[in-house]
Write a protein that holds these residues in place. Structure first.
Motif, short mmCIF file in Angstrom:
data_model
loop_
_atom_site.label_atom_id
_atom_site.label_comp_id
_atom_site.label_asym_id
_atom_site.label_seq_id
_atom_site.Cartn_x
_atom_site.Cartn_y
_atom_site.Cartn_z
N TYR A 160 0.84 -1.18 0.00
CA TYR A 160 0.00 0.00 0.00
C TYR A 160 0.88 1.24 0.00
CZ TYR A 160 -3.80 -3.08 1.50
OH TYR A 160 -4.73 -4.07 1.57
N GLY A 161 0.43 2.26 -0.69
CA GLY A 161 1.16 3.52 -0.71
C GLY A 161 0.57 4.43 -1.75
N CYS A 192 5.45 8.25 -4.51
CA CYS A 192 6.33 8.26 -3.35
C CYS A 192 7.64 7.52 -3.69
CB CYS A 192 5.64 7.58 -2.16
SG CYS A 192 6.69 7.33 -0.73
N VAL A 242 8.07 4.17 -1.88
CA VAL A 242 7.18 3.16 -2.46
C VAL A 242 7.77 2.64 -3.77
CG1 VAL A 242 4.90 2.77 -3.51
CG2 VAL A 242 5.10 4.01 -1.34
N THR A 286 -2.77 10.11 3.19
CA THR A 286 -1.32 10.32 3.08
C THR A 286 -0.66 10.50 4.44
OG1 THR A 286 -1.70 12.66 2.60
CG2 THR A 286 -1.39 11.18 0.71
N ARG A 291 4.73 5.26 4.62
CA ARG A 291 4.78 4.45 3.39
C ARG A 291 6.15 3.83 3.18
NH1 ARG A 291 2.43 9.47 2.12
NH2 ARG A 291 4.37 10.17 1.22
N PRO A 292 6.11 2.69 2.49
CA PRO A 292 4.95 1.87 2.11
C PRO A 292 4.47 1.04 3.28
CG PRO A 292 6.94 0.80 1.35
CD PRO A 292 7.36 2.10 1.98
#
Length: 114
Positions: free
Chosen positions: A5-6, A10, A13, A87, A91-92
């Protein structure tokens, strides 16, 4: 099943995705900005990690929250804030068969996928 997930733009990520692809790990990418999140997912992550580990306090989103909102965050209030501002999540976020972790370090991924 492995899900990363991310957000797609990014840098961290991108590094994690590149590592997973080079290691031939079968995974699904979920962009929580584009694909959204549901309450049950976020509650699971808060339960597994605690909100302090899940929230990125160095993010622009965190810095944009007013001080009162930050002061009132706890395991139950953070879910609504994250759903409104995804946000905020560090992350991630990697979910590998229910084992949840945040961030990307090559050594950690090598160990998890050995």
């Amino acid at each position: 099943m492995t899900t990363l997930y991310g957000i797609s733009n990014c840098d961290t990520v991108k590094k994690a995705r590149k590592w997973l692809e080079q290691a031939n790990v079968d995974y699904t990418f979920h962009d929580f900005r584009k694909d959204g999140l549901d309450r049950q997912q976020v509650e699971k992550w808060v339960s597994a990690l605690g909100w302090e580990s899940l929230v990125n306090k160095r993010s622009t989103t965190w810095k944009g929250l007013d001080d009162d909102a930050k002061a009132q965050l706890n395991d139950s209030t953070v879910v609504a804030v994250i759903l409104d501002q995804p946000t905020l999540i560090k992350r991630p976020l990697l979910d590998q068969a229910g084992e949840i972790s945040v961030g990307f370090k090559v050594a950690d991924y090598e160990q998890r996928f050995a």
